[in-house]
Design a protein around this motif. Structure first.
Motif, short mmCIF file in Angstrom:
data_model
loop_
_atom_site.label_atom_id
_atom_site.label_comp_id
_atom_site.label_asym_id
_atom_site.label_seq_id
_atom_site.Cartn_x
_atom_site.Cartn_y
_atom_site.Cartn_z
N GLU A 8 0.58 -8.45 1.25
CA GLU A 8 1.46 -8.25 2.40
C GLU A 8 2.27 -6.97 2.25
O GLU A 8 2.54 -6.52 1.16
CB GLU A 8 2.40 -9.44 2.60
CG GLU A 8 3.48 -9.56 1.54
CD GLU A 8 4.46 -10.69 1.82
OE1 GLU A 8 4.88 -10.85 2.98
OE2 GLU A 8 4.82 -11.39 0.87
N VAL A 9 2.64 -6.41 3.40
CA VAL A 9 3.51 -5.23 3.43
C VAL A 9 4.94 -5.70 3.23
O VAL A 9 5.37 -6.68 3.85
CB VAL A 9 3.39 -4.50 4.78
CG1 VAL A 9 4.37 -3.34 4.85
CG2 VAL A 9 1.98 -4.00 4.99
N MET A 10 5.66 -5.01 2.36
CA MET A 10 7.06 -5.36 2.10
C MET A 10 7.89 -4.08 2.03
O MET A 10 7.41 -3.05 1.58
CB MET A 10 7.18 -6.11 0.77
CG MET A 10 6.47 -7.44 0.74
SD MET A 10 6.67 -8.28 -0.84
CE MET A 10 8.37 -8.81 -0.72
N SER A 11 9.13 -4.18 2.46
CA SER A 11 10.04 -3.05 2.31
C SER A 11 10.52 -2.99 0.87
O SER A 11 10.52 -4.01 0.16
CB SER A 11 11.24 -3.18 3.26
OG SER A 11 12.11 -4.20 2.80
N VAL A 12 10.95 -1.83 0.44
CA VAL A 12 11.49 -1.69 -0.91
C VAL A 12 12.69 -2.61 -1.09
O VAL A 12 12.84 -3.26 -2.12
CB VAL A 12 11.86 -0.21 -1.20
CG1 VAL A 12 12.64 -0.08 -2.50
CG2 VAL A 12 10.60 0.64 -1.24
N ASP A 14 13.29 -5.50 0.39
CA ASP A 14 12.81 -6.87 0.23
C ASP A 14 12.23 -7.11 -1.16
O ASP A 14 12.45 -8.15 -1.77
CB ASP A 14 11.76 -7.22 1.29
CG ASP A 14 12.35 -7.38 2.68
OD1 ASP A 14 13.58 -7.58 2.79
OD2 ASP A 14 11.58 -7.30 3.65
N LYS A 44 9.19 4.13 -7.73
CA LYS A 44 9.82 4.31 -6.41
C LYS A 44 10.03 5.78 -6.08
O LYS A 44 9.87 6.19 -4.94
CB LYS A 44 11.20 3.64 -6.38
CG LYS A 44 11.26 2.33 -5.75
CD LYS A 44 12.63 1.78 -5.53
CE LYS A 44 13.80 2.53 -6.07
NZ LYS A 44 15.08 1.87 -5.83
N SER A 50 9.00 3.83 2.75
CA SER A 50 9.92 2.73 2.46
C SER A 50 9.23 1.38 2.41
O SER A 50 9.87 0.36 2.27
CB SER A 50 11.03 2.70 3.52
OG SER A 50 10.46 2.50 4.80
N THR A 51 7.90 1.36 2.53
CA THR A 51 7.16 0.10 2.46
C THR A 51 6.03 0.21 1.44
O THR A 51 5.47 1.28 1.21
CB THR A 51 6.56 -0.31 3.82
OG1 THR A 51 5.70 0.72 4.27
CG2 THR A 51 7.65 -0.58 4.83
N TRP A 53 2.71 -2.46 -0.46
CA TRP A 53 1.91 -3.67 -0.37
C TRP A 53 2.03 -4.45 -1.67
O TRP A 53 1.90 -3.87 -2.76
CB TRP A 53 0.45 -3.33 -0.16
CG TRP A 53 0.10 -2.97 1.24
CD1 TRP A 53 0.23 -1.75 1.82
CD2 TRP A 53 -0.43 -3.83 2.23
NE1 TRP A 53 -0.20 -1.79 3.12
CE2 TRP A 53 -0.61 -3.07 3.39
CE3 TRP A 53 -0.77 -5.18 2.24
CZ2 TRP A 53 -1.12 -3.61 4.56
CZ3 TRP A 53 -1.29 -5.72 3.41
CH2 TRP A 53 -1.45 -4.94 4.55
N TYR A 71 2.88 -4.10 -6.95
CA TYR A 71 3.09 -3.45 -5.66
C TYR A 71 2.34 -2.13 -5.65
O TYR A 71 2.29 -1.43 -6.66
CB TYR A 71 4.58 -3.25 -5.40
CG TYR A 71 5.30 -4.58 -5.36
CD1 TYR A 71 5.28 -5.35 -4.21
CD2 TYR A 71 5.91 -5.08 -6.49
CE1 TYR A 71 5.90 -6.60 -4.19
CE2 TYR A 71 6.52 -6.33 -6.48
CZ TYR A 71 6.50 -7.08 -5.32
OH TYR A 71 7.09 -8.31 -5.30
N LYS A 73 1.08 1.50 -3.28
CA LYS A 73 1.22 2.40 -2.13
C LYS A 73 -0.17 2.60 -1.53
O LYS A 73 -1.10 3.00 -2.24
CB LYS A 73 1.80 3.73 -2.56
CG LYS A 73 1.90 4.72 -1.43
CD LYS A 73 2.30 6.10 -1.91
CE LYS A 73 2.24 7.07 -0.76
NZ LYS A 73 2.18 8.44 -1.21
#
Length: 94
Positions: A8-12, A14, A44, A50-51, A53, A71, A73
């Motif tokens: 799933e796509v997640m924000s940093v 989150d 990071k 800013s998102t 996976w 995670y 990119k």
């Protein structure tokens, strides 16, 4: 890792909220990924989006099957070149 390993796509924000380490003995700082925080901060800093996976993949090496979670990119062309692994464990034998 393959594209079908992405979950799933997640924000940093989150991700960092989800991955805060709470150690009852206070041996690990309460920061995202605990003792892996410096590596996370470097990861990071290596991109401008800013998102990310989340992913989970299975692989085999000389000693058996393993699971990696982390995670990644996803590049504009659909490739995955940059990722951060925060868990690696042996796959349970059924």
């Amino acid at each position: 890792m393959k594209k079908n390993d992405l979950i799933e796509v997640m924000s940093v924000l989150d991700i960092e909220t989800k991955e805060i380490v709470f150690d009852p003995l206070n041996e690990v700082q309460q920061v995202p990924f605990g003792h892996l925080n410096n590596t996370w901060e470097e990861f990071k800093g290596s991109y401008s989006l800013s998102t990310l996976w989340s992913f989970k993949c299975e692989y085999k090496d000389y000693s058996g099957f393993f699971i990696k979670e982390g995670y990644a990119k996803l590049e504009n062309d659909g490739s995955i070149n940059t990722y951060f692994i925060h868990q690696k464990y042996r796959k349970p034998i059924n």
